[in-house]
Motif scaffolding. Structure first.
Motif, PDB file in Angstrom:
ATOM      1  N   LEU A   1       0.840  -1.215   0.000  1.00  0.00           N
ATOM      2  CA  LEU A   1       0.000   0.000   0.000  1.00  0.00           C
ATOM      3  C   LEU A   1       0.865   1.252   0.000  1.00  0.00           C
ATOM      4  CD1 LEU A   1      -2.946  -1.026   2.369  1.00  0.00           C
ATOM      5  CD2 LEU A   1      -2.854  -1.070  -0.126  1.00  0.00           C
ATOM      6  N   LEU A   2       1.946   1.251   0.797  1.00  0.00           N
ATOM      7  CA  LEU A   2       2.834   2.425   0.816  1.00  0.00           C
ATOM      8  C   LEU A   2       3.506   2.628  -0.539  1.00  0.00           C
ATOM      9  CD1 LEU A   2       4.362   2.040   4.373  1.00  0.00           C
ATOM     10  CD2 LEU A   2       3.019   3.982   3.550  1.00  0.00           C
ATOM     11  N   GLY A   3       3.775   1.535  -1.227  1.00  0.00           N
ATOM     12  CA  GLY A   3       4.422   1.630  -2.544  1.00  0.00           C
ATOM     13  C   GLY A   3       3.482   2.144  -3.622  1.00  0.00           C
ATOM     14  N   LEU A   4       2.169   1.932  -3.442  1.00  0.00           N
ATOM     15  CA  LEU A   4       1.234   2.269  -4.525  1.00  0.00           C
ATOM     16  C   LEU A   4       0.496   3.589  -4.313  1.00  0.00           C
ATOM     17  CD1 LEU A   4      -0.432  -1.232  -5.077  1.00  0.00           C
ATOM     18  CD2 LEU A   4       1.253  -0.132  -6.566  1.00  0.00           C
ATOM     19  N   LEU A   5       0.413   4.036  -3.046  1.00  0.00           N
ATOM     20  CA  LEU A   5      -0.490   5.155  -2.747  1.00  0.00           C
ATOM     21  C   LEU A   5       0.247   6.458  -2.488  1.00  0.00           C
ATOM     22  CD1 LEU A   5      -2.844   3.162  -0.364  1.00  0.00           C
ATOM     23  CD2 LEU A   5      -3.468   4.084  -2.613  1.00  0.00           C
ATOM     24  N   LYS A   6      -0.460   7.562  -2.729  1.00  0.00           N
ATOM     25  CA  LYS A   6       0.060   8.889  -2.363  1.00  0.00           C
ATOM     26  C   LYS A   6      -1.104   9.729  -1.827  1.00  0.00           C
ATOM     27  CE  LYS A   6      -0.241  10.765  -7.074  1.00  0.00           C
ATOM     28  NZ  LYS A   6      -1.607  10.335  -7.146  1.00  0.00           N
ATOM     29  N   THR A   7      -0.788  10.903  -1.289  1.00  0.00           N
ATOM     30  CA  THR A   7      -1.802  11.794  -0.701  1.00  0.00           C
ATOM     31  C   THR A   7      -2.941  12.037  -1.686  1.00  0.00           C
ATOM     32  OG1 THR A   7      -0.076  12.845   0.570  1.00  0.00           O
ATOM     33  CG2 THR A   7      -2.108  14.102   0.314  1.00  0.00           C
ATOM     34  N   ASP A   8      -4.150  12.005  -1.157  1.00  0.00           N
ATOM     35  CA  ASP A   8      -5.393  12.251  -1.913  1.00  0.00           C
ATOM     36  C   ASP A   8      -5.868  11.049  -2.721  1.00  0.00           C
ATOM     37  OD1 ASP A   8      -5.963  14.734  -0.973  1.00  0.00           O
ATOM     38  OD2 ASP A   8      -4.953  15.805  -2.610  1.00  0.00           O
ATOM     39  N   ASP A   9      -5.073   9.998  -2.790  1.00  0.00           N
ATOM     40  CA  ASP A   9      -5.576   8.792  -3.463  1.00  0.00           C
ATOM     41  C   ASP A   9      -6.746   8.228  -2.671  1.00  0.00           C
ATOM     42  OD1 ASP A   9      -3.865   8.794  -5.593  1.00  0.00           O
ATOM     43  OD2 ASP A   9      -2.483   7.292  -4.780  1.00  0.00           O
ATOM     44  N   HIS A  10      -7.601   7.523  -3.396  1.00  0.00           N
ATOM     45  CA  HIS A  10      -8.775   6.900  -2.764  1.00  0.00           C
ATOM     46  C   HIS A  10      -8.661   5.375  -2.877  1.00  0.00           C
ATOM     47  CE1 HIS A  10     -13.027   5.370  -2.984  1.00  0.00           C
ATOM     48  NE2 HIS A  10     -13.034   6.021  -1.837  1.00  0.00           N
TER      49      HIS A  10
ATOM     50  N   LEU B   1      -2.618   5.257   6.967  1.00  0.00           N
ATOM     51  CA  LEU B   1      -2.628   5.899   5.655  1.00  0.00           C
ATOM     52  C   LEU B   1      -3.462   7.181   5.666  1.00  0.00           C
ATOM     53  CD1 LEU B   1      -2.775   2.714   3.435  1.00  0.00           C
ATOM     54  CD2 LEU B   1      -0.856   4.269   3.727  1.00  0.00           C
ATOM     55  N   GLN B   2      -4.491   7.216   6.514  1.00  0.00           N
ATOM     56  CA  GLN B   2      -5.288   8.438   6.658  1.00  0.00           C
ATOM     57  C   GLN B   2      -4.398   9.602   7.091  1.00  0.00           C
ATOM     58  OE1 GLN B   2      -9.296   8.048   7.038  1.00  0.00           O
ATOM     59  NE2 GLN B   2      -9.432   9.083   9.014  1.00  0.00           N
ATOM     60  N   ARG B   3      -3.410   9.310   7.956  1.00  0.00           N
ATOM     61  CA  ARG B   3      -2.490  10.378   8.403  1.00  0.00           C
ATOM     62  C   ARG B   3      -1.730  10.995   7.235  1.00  0.00           C
ATOM     63  NH1 ARG B   3      -0.539   7.030  12.683  1.00  0.00           N
ATOM     64  NH2 ARG B   3       1.455   6.864  11.633  1.00  0.00           N
ATOM     65  N   PHE B   4      -1.539  10.202   6.178  1.00  0.00           N
ATOM     66  CA  PHE B   4      -0.816  10.695   4.997  1.00  0.00           C
ATOM     67  C   PHE B   4      -1.783  11.237   3.940  1.00  0.00           C
ATOM     68  CE2 PHE B   4       2.026   7.725   7.044  1.00  0.00           C
ATOM     69  CZ  PHE B   4       3.237   8.400   7.020  1.00  0.00           C
TER      70      PHE B   4
ATOM     71  N   ARG C   1      -7.623   4.675  -6.685  1.00  0.00           N
ATOM     72  CA  ARG C   1      -6.309   4.143  -7.044  1.00  0.00           C
ATOM     73  C   ARG C   1      -6.299   2.619  -6.937  1.00  0.00           C
ATOM     74  NH1 ARG C   1      -1.909   3.263  -9.745  1.00  0.00           N
ATOM     75  NH2 ARG C   1       0.003   3.044  -8.564  1.00  0.00           N
ATOM     76  N   LEU C   2      -6.892   2.090  -5.860  1.00  0.00           N
ATOM     77  CA  LEU C   2      -6.880   0.621  -5.737  1.00  0.00           C
ATOM     78  C   LEU C   2      -8.013   0.096  -4.876  1.00  0.00           C
ATOM     79  CD1 LEU C   2      -5.569  -0.510  -2.793  1.00  0.00           C
ATOM     80  CD2 LEU C   2      -3.520   0.417  -3.814  1.00  0.00           C
TER      81      LEU C   2
ATOM     82  N   ARG D   1       8.448  -1.965  -9.882  1.00  0.00           N
ATOM     83  CA  ARG D   1       8.242  -0.657  -9.241  1.00  0.00           C
ATOM     84  C   ARG D   1       8.109  -0.800  -7.731  1.00  0.00           C
ATOM     85  NH1 ARG D   1       3.608   1.019 -13.071  1.00  0.00           N
ATOM     86  NH2 ARG D   1       2.718   1.907 -11.185  1.00  0.00           N
ATOM     87  N   LEU D   2       7.369  -1.820  -7.300  1.00  0.00           N
ATOM     88  CA  LEU D   2       7.195  -2.014  -5.850  1.00  0.00           C
ATOM     89  C   LEU D   2       8.511  -2.357  -5.167  1.00  0.00           C
ATOM     90  CD1 LEU D   2       3.854  -4.006  -5.429  1.00  0.00           C
ATOM     91  CD2 LEU D   2       4.389  -1.720  -4.574  1.00  0.00           C
TER      92      LEU D   2
END
Ligand SMILES: Cc1ncc(COP(=O)(O)O)c(C=O)c1O
Length: 388
Positions: A91-100, A119-122, A147-148, A226-227
């Motif tokens: 999840l950390l590898g795939l997600l960024k701020t504002d992703d859903h 992840l909500q904190r980010f 996103r996923l 990528r991961l």
């Protein structure tokens, strides 16, 4: 060489080229050397084969990665220190701020907490639905850029079944990745679906003996490449000795999984006819509400059976105390049979209205089949039910 130097540089013993060990050795080494700086640089640039530092790659963990990718019917895999590590690093590898993210009430508790807390904190947003709410899943994916989707099938503990083809089709149509935590179904199932990434706890069926932890993410070469860049930085690597134990466990994986599923079927059928039980949750029972879907998607229905005690939570806890062959313990896929009684079951992190949708009733008990003789297990369950 003097004594001290000789001890630090012992002789290397290598079998001849055509003289393979039947069991691959454990490369219990953090570092690997090449003869020159130029060769080391070529190796680090990927221009030649070679290992350098075990946080990035190690022959023993690499062997396990290739075995797992093959079993799951995908090109590549990365192993790491635990199942939760595999979920978190993916999840950390795939997600960024504002992703859903789309996740589910039935999602494994720590995965849910990771999404809802960490992840909500980010700044990662999420929607939580029921995994069998196909229309809801399609609606959210059609209306909210996502996103996923991370999901499980069967779910733990009440064995709900995702319609995997429907989830992946909706995700594909709207550009979302699918991540299936395939731990309960196992490495040999769901490979023929359109899932992008599989995550697994290797702590369960892969290692199979309850003595080692591990996790994996499996998918196509490009996604895994990528991961891997993030996994190396996040650092939750699998130790080569643990990788060796898991590789050894895999030799009997299918034998164990099949035997545990056959036992689960017998136990589920026994419980379904018992007057102290109101409901049995096992996708192998024709009475399971998604039995036909499970038959289409699965080769084996799994080793976890859960059921609801007619007399509620306290009776479920007394039942657990009365069992002699089932240990009150977490996890599954061990040689020993295990039980999670109602007292240890509550989905504590969920608000009441969502907990109510989880399918976990006050008297829900989870059984995880071991490798004991099914007749002994059923006799034990029978005596424990009679005693309460
Ligand atoms: C579905 C599922 N995913 C992930 C995990 C976490 O695995 P680990 O205990 O190896 O971190 C578990 C453990 O019970 C699980 O049941």
């Amino acid at each position: 060489m003097k004594e001290r130097t000789r001890l630090v540089h012992p002789p290397q013993v290598r079998p001849p080229e055509d003289n393979d060990p039947l069991v691959a050795p454990i490369y219990q080494s953090v570092k690997f050397g090449l003869p020159t700086v130029a060769e080391t640089l070529r190796s680090l640039r990927g221009e030649r084969e070679g290992f350098f530092y075990s946080r990035s790659a190690n022959p023993t963990t690499r062997q396990l990665e290739q075995t797992l990718a093959g079993m799951q019917g995908r090109e590549e895999a990365i192993v790491c220190a635990s199942g939760v590590g595999a979920v978190a690093q993916t999840l950390l590898g795939l997600l960024k701020t504002d992703d859903h993210v789309l996740c589910f009430v039935e999602t494994y508790g720590p995965t849910r907490s990771l999404i809802r807390r960490t992840l909500q904190r980010f700044g990662v947003r999420h929607t939580m639905l029921g995994i069998e709410d196909d229309e809801g899943i399609e609606r959210v994916l059609a209306t909210t850029p996502t996103r996923l989707v991370i999901f499980e099938s069967p779910t733990n503990p009440v064995t709900r079944i995702a319609d995997i083809a429907r989830v992946t089709a909706a995700a594909r149509a709207h550009g979302a990745l699918t991540v299936l935590d395939n731990t309960l179904a196992g490495l040999h199932q769901h490979g023929d679906t359109d899932v992008d990434l599989f995550v697994h706890s290797l702590t369960k069926y892969a290692s199979g003996h309850g003595d080692v932890m591990g996790g994996a993410v499996i998918g196509n070469s490009e996604l895994i490449r990528r991961l891997r860049q993030d996994f190396v930085l996040l650092g939750g690597v699998l130790d080569p000795h643990a990788a060796f134990l898991i590789q050894r466990g895999l030799k009997t994986y299918l034998h164990r999984y099949e035997a545990q599923c056959a036992t689960a079927q017998q136990v589920a059928e026994f419980l379904a006819g018992h007057d102290k039980v109101i409901a049995v949750h096992y996708p192998g029972l024709p009475s399971h509400h998604r039995h036909e879907l499970a038959r289409r998607q699965m080769r084996h229905f799994g080793t976890v059976v859960s059921f609801d005690m007619r007399a509620g939570a306290a009776a479920g806890d007394r039942f657990a105390d009365a069992l002699k062959l089932f240990a009150i313990a977490a996890s599954m896929g061990s040689p020993e049979s295990l039980i999670i009684p109602p007292g240890l079951m509550t989905p504590g992190d969920l608000p009441a209205e969502l907990a109510g949708q989880s399918g976990i009733a006050p008297g829900t008990v989870r059984l995880s089949m071991g490798l004991e003789d099914p007749e002994d297990l059923i006799a034990d369950i029978s005596q424990a039910l009679e005693s309460i």
